[in-house]
Design a protein around this motif. Structure first.
Motif, short mmCIF file in Angstrom:
data_model
loop_
_atom_site.label_atom_id
_atom_site.label_comp_id
_atom_site.label_asym_id
_atom_site.label_seq_id
_atom_site.Cartn_x
_atom_site.Cartn_y
_atom_site.Cartn_z
N GLN A 39 -42.51 93.27 -27.49
CA GLN A 39 -42.65 92.10 -26.63
C GLN A 39 -44.06 92.04 -26.05
N PHE A 73 -39.83 92.89 -34.53
CA PHE A 73 -38.75 93.87 -34.48
C PHE A 73 -38.80 94.74 -35.72
N VAL A 82 -37.70 96.32 -30.53
CA VAL A 82 -38.43 95.06 -30.47
C VAL A 82 -39.79 95.27 -29.80
N ASP A 98 -45.85 89.82 -22.93
CA ASP A 98 -45.60 88.90 -21.80
C ASP A 98 -44.15 88.41 -21.75
N GLY A 99 -43.22 89.33 -22.04
CA GLY A 99 -41.81 89.01 -21.96
C GLY A 99 -41.25 88.25 -23.15
N LYS A 100 -42.09 87.97 -24.16
CA LYS A 100 -41.64 87.24 -25.35
C LYS A 100 -41.58 88.20 -26.53
N THR A 101 -40.45 88.24 -27.21
CA THR A 101 -40.30 89.08 -28.39
C THR A 101 -41.12 88.49 -29.52
N ILE A 102 -42.02 89.32 -30.07
CA ILE A 102 -42.86 88.85 -31.17
C ILE A 102 -42.57 89.58 -32.48
N TYR A 120 -49.39 94.54 -35.53
CA TYR A 120 -48.07 94.75 -34.93
C TYR A 120 -47.07 95.29 -35.94
N GLU A 169 -43.38 87.50 -35.67
CA GLU A 169 -43.54 86.05 -35.55
C GLU A 169 -44.83 85.62 -36.25
N HIS A 215 -48.29 85.82 -34.76
CA HIS A 215 -48.75 87.15 -34.34
C HIS A 215 -49.01 88.08 -35.52
#
Length: 105
Positions: free
Chosen positions: A7, A15, A5, A9-13, A52, A44, A47
């Motif tokens: 991430q 995979f 995955v 800032d701690g958020k999964t964007i 990515y 996401e 994003h």
């Protein structure tokens, strides 16, 4: 299967899901070595188009090469032009049966 995955800032964007396997035929009597499958890739919506997907794909390709795969395969919908463009930029070739393949040898 291996899933990694991405991430921010701690958020999964995003995979990526992939695996390396032995290609065998005739009940395991003929072994053609290792191949890999890029099974799932997701980013996401907010994003996307920021590199990515390319980053995760390159990560999966590097892992598969390092673990002995001679090629990596994937499949995407014909109407998914963004994904098709990405895979072609990464060196994948579209085959007649609808798969994209990149040979490492």
């Amino acid at each position: 299967y291996k899933t990694d995955v991405l991430q921010i800032d701690g958020k999964t964007i995003g995979f990526v899901n992939y695996y390396v396997y032995n290609v065998t035929f005739l009940c395991g009597l003929i072994n053609f070595g290792k191949a890999s499958l890029l099974h799932l890739l997701g980013i996401e919506r907010e994003h996307r188009r920021r590199g990515y997907g390319k980053l995760l794909s390159e990560h999966a390709i590097t892992y598969c090469k390092a673990n002995g795969a001679a090629r990596i395969m994937l499949q995407t919908k014909p109407e998914n032009t963004g994904a098709r463009r990405l895979y072609e930029e990464l060196g994948f070739t579209h085959t007649a049966n609808g798969f994209y393949v990149q040979n490492f040898e």
